[in-house]
Design a protein around this motif. Sequence first.
Motif, PDB file in Angstrom:
ATOM      1  N   UNK A  33      -5.335  15.300  -0.226  1.00  0.00           N
ATOM      2  CA  UNK A  33      -5.795  14.033   0.332  1.00  0.00           C
ATOM      3  C   UNK A  33      -4.670  13.269   1.036  1.00  0.00           C
ATOM      4  N   UNK A  34      -3.510  13.874   1.192  1.00  0.00           N
ATOM      5  CA  UNK A  34      -2.373  13.178   1.793  1.00  0.00           C
ATOM      6  C   UNK A  34      -2.636  12.798   3.247  1.00  0.00           C
ATOM      7  N   UNK A  35      -3.518  13.517   3.927  1.00  0.00           N
ATOM      8  CA  UNK A  35      -3.815  13.225   5.318  1.00  0.00           C
ATOM      9  C   UNK A  35      -4.559  11.920   5.534  1.00  0.00           C
ATOM     10  N   UNK A  36      -5.134  11.382   4.459  1.00  0.00           N
ATOM     11  CA  UNK A  36      -5.852  10.107   4.587  1.00  0.00           C
ATOM     12  C   UNK A  36      -5.293   9.048   3.640  1.00  0.00           C
ATOM     13  N   UNK A  37      -4.072   9.217   3.220  1.00  0.00           N
ATOM     14  CA  UNK A  37      -3.458   8.299   2.255  1.00  0.00           C
ATOM     15  C   UNK A  37      -3.357   6.872   2.782  1.00  0.00           C
ATOM     16  N   UNK A  38      -3.209   6.709   4.093  1.00  0.00           N
ATOM     17  CA  UNK A  38      -3.083   5.358   4.655  1.00  0.00           C
ATOM     18  C   UNK A  38      -4.413   4.627   4.777  1.00  0.00           C
ATOM     19  N   UNK A  39      -5.517   5.332   4.645  1.00  0.00           N
ATOM     20  CA  UNK A  39      -6.838   4.724   4.828  1.00  0.00           C
ATOM     21  C   UNK A  39      -6.987   3.442   4.015  1.00  0.00           C
ATOM     22  N   UNK A  40      -6.553   3.477   2.765  1.00  0.00           N
ATOM     23  CA  UNK A  40      -6.703   2.317   1.883  1.00  0.00           C
ATOM     24  C   UNK A  40      -5.390   1.572   1.663  1.00  0.00           C
ATOM     25  N   UNK A  41      -4.327   2.020   2.310  1.00  0.00           N
ATOM     26  CA  UNK A  41      -3.025   1.381   2.134  1.00  0.00           C
ATOM     27  C   UNK A  41      -2.797   0.236   3.117  1.00  0.00           C
ATOM     28  N   UNK A  42      -3.526   0.230   4.222  1.00  0.00           N
ATOM     29  CA  UNK A  42      -3.369  -0.831   5.214  1.00  0.00           C
ATOM     30  C   UNK A  42      -4.264  -1.991   4.787  1.00  0.00           C
ATOM     31  N   UNK A  43      -3.647  -3.056   4.334  1.00  0.00           N
ATOM     32  CA  UNK A  43      -4.390  -4.202   3.816  1.00  0.00           C
ATOM     33  C   UNK A  43      -4.681  -5.246   4.879  1.00  0.00           C
ATOM     34  N   UNK A  44      -3.948  -5.196   5.978  1.00  0.00           N
ATOM     35  CA  UNK A  44      -4.128  -6.154   7.067  1.00  0.00           C
ATOM     36  C   UNK A  44      -5.469  -5.921   7.744  1.00  0.00           C
ATOM     37  N   UNK A  45      -6.183  -7.019   8.054  1.00  0.00           N
ATOM     38  CA  UNK A  45      -7.423  -6.925   8.818  1.00  0.00           C
ATOM     39  C   UNK A  45      -7.105  -6.237  10.137  1.00  0.00           C
ATOM     40  N   UNK A  46      -7.792  -5.145  10.421  1.00  0.00           N
ATOM     41  CA  UNK A  46      -7.498  -4.345  11.619  1.00  0.00           C
ATOM     42  C   UNK A  46      -7.549  -5.189  12.892  1.00  0.00           C
ATOM     43  N   UNK A  47      -8.444  -6.159  12.935  1.00  0.00           N
ATOM     44  CA  UNK A  47      -8.594  -6.993  14.130  1.00  0.00           C
ATOM     45  C   UNK A  47      -7.398  -7.908  14.361  1.00  0.00           C
ATOM     46  N   UNK A  48      -6.611  -8.164  13.319  1.00  0.00           N
ATOM     47  CA  UNK A  48      -5.463  -9.062  13.475  1.00  0.00           C
ATOM     48  C   UNK A  48      -4.147  -8.325  13.722  1.00  0.00           C
ATOM     49  N   UNK A  49      -4.191  -7.010  13.800  1.00  0.00           N
ATOM     50  CA  UNK A  49      -2.981  -6.241  14.103  1.00  0.00           C
ATOM     51  C   UNK A  49      -2.767  -6.307  15.615  1.00  0.00           C
ATOM     52  N   UNK A  50      -1.619  -6.819  16.060  1.00  0.00           N
ATOM     53  CA  UNK A  50      -1.367  -6.938  17.502  1.00  0.00           C
ATOM     54  C   UNK A  50      -1.458  -5.595  18.222  1.00  0.00           C
TER      55      UNK A  50
END
Length: 67
Positions: A33-50
Amino acid sequence: VDQILHVLHQNADNARKLVRQVVGALPAERSCKCGSALRHAILTDRASIPGETKRKLDIIIGKYTGS
Protein backbone atom coordinates in the motif's frame (compact mmCIF):
# COMPACT_ATOMS: atom_id res chain seq x y z
CA VAL A 1 39.94 21.54 -7.12
CA ASP A 2 40.13 19.51 -10.34
CA GLN A 3 40.38 16.27 -8.37
CA ILE A 4 37.43 17.23 -6.18
CA LEU A 5 35.31 18.06 -9.23
CA HIS A 6 36.36 14.81 -10.88
CA VAL A 7 35.26 12.81 -7.83
CA LEU A 8 31.99 14.74 -7.60
CA HIS A 9 31.22 13.99 -11.26
CA GLN A 10 32.11 10.33 -10.74
CA ASN A 11 29.79 10.17 -7.75
CA ALA A 12 26.98 11.75 -9.75
CA ASP A 13 27.50 9.24 -12.57
CA ASN A 14 27.51 6.37 -10.08
CA ALA A 15 24.30 7.65 -8.48
CA ARG A 16 22.60 7.89 -11.90
CA LYS A 17 23.63 4.32 -12.73
CA LEU A 18 22.40 3.07 -9.37
CA VAL A 19 19.02 4.77 -9.73
CA ARG A 20 18.60 3.26 -13.22
CA GLN A 21 19.39 -0.21 -11.88
CA VAL A 22 17.06 0.11 -8.91
CA VAL A 23 14.18 1.48 -10.97
CA GLY A 24 14.72 -1.24 -13.55
CA ALA A 25 14.50 -3.90 -10.85
CA LEU A 26 11.19 -2.64 -9.44
CA PRO A 27 8.19 -4.84 -10.20
CA ALA A 28 5.61 -3.45 -12.63
CA GLU A 29 2.78 -4.09 -10.16
CA ARG A 30 2.82 -3.17 -6.48
CA SER A 31 1.60 -5.60 -3.85
CA CYS A 32 1.94 -3.09 -1.00
CA LYS A 33 0.00 0.00 0.00
CA CYS A 34 3.04 2.31 -0.09
CA GLY A 35 1.94 3.70 -3.47
CA SER A 36 -1.06 5.38 -1.86
CA ALA A 37 0.43 6.29 1.51
CA LEU A 38 -0.02 10.03 0.89
CA ARG A 39 -3.76 9.69 0.18
CA HIS A 40 -4.63 10.21 3.85
CA ALA A 41 -1.46 12.04 4.89
CA ILE A 42 -2.31 15.33 3.19
CA LEU A 43 -4.48 17.14 5.71
CA THR A 44 -4.66 20.47 3.87
CA ASP A 45 -7.89 21.16 1.98
CA ARG A 46 -6.91 20.44 -1.63
CA ALA A 47 -8.65 23.61 -2.81
CA SER A 48 -6.43 25.78 -0.59
CA ILE A 49 -3.12 24.40 -1.87
CA PRO A 50 -1.60 27.11 -4.11
CA GLY A 51 -1.26 26.23 -7.78
CA GLU A 52 2.50 26.82 -7.73
CA THR A 53 2.87 24.38 -4.84
CA LYS A 54 0.78 21.81 -6.69
CA ARG A 55 3.00 22.23 -9.76
CA LYS A 56 6.20 21.87 -7.74
CA LEU A 57 4.95 18.73 -6.00
CA ASP A 58 2.95 17.28 -8.89
CA ILE A 59 5.14 14.21 -9.35
CA ILE A 60 4.59 13.31 -5.69
CA ILE A 61 1.06 14.46 -4.86
CA GLY A 62 -0.55 15.14 -8.26
CA LYS A 63 -2.80 12.09 -8.17
CA TYR A 64 -4.25 13.34 -4.87
CA THR A 65 -4.62 17.03 -5.73
CA GLY A 66 -6.03 16.68 -9.22
CA SER A 67 -3.19 18.66 -10.76
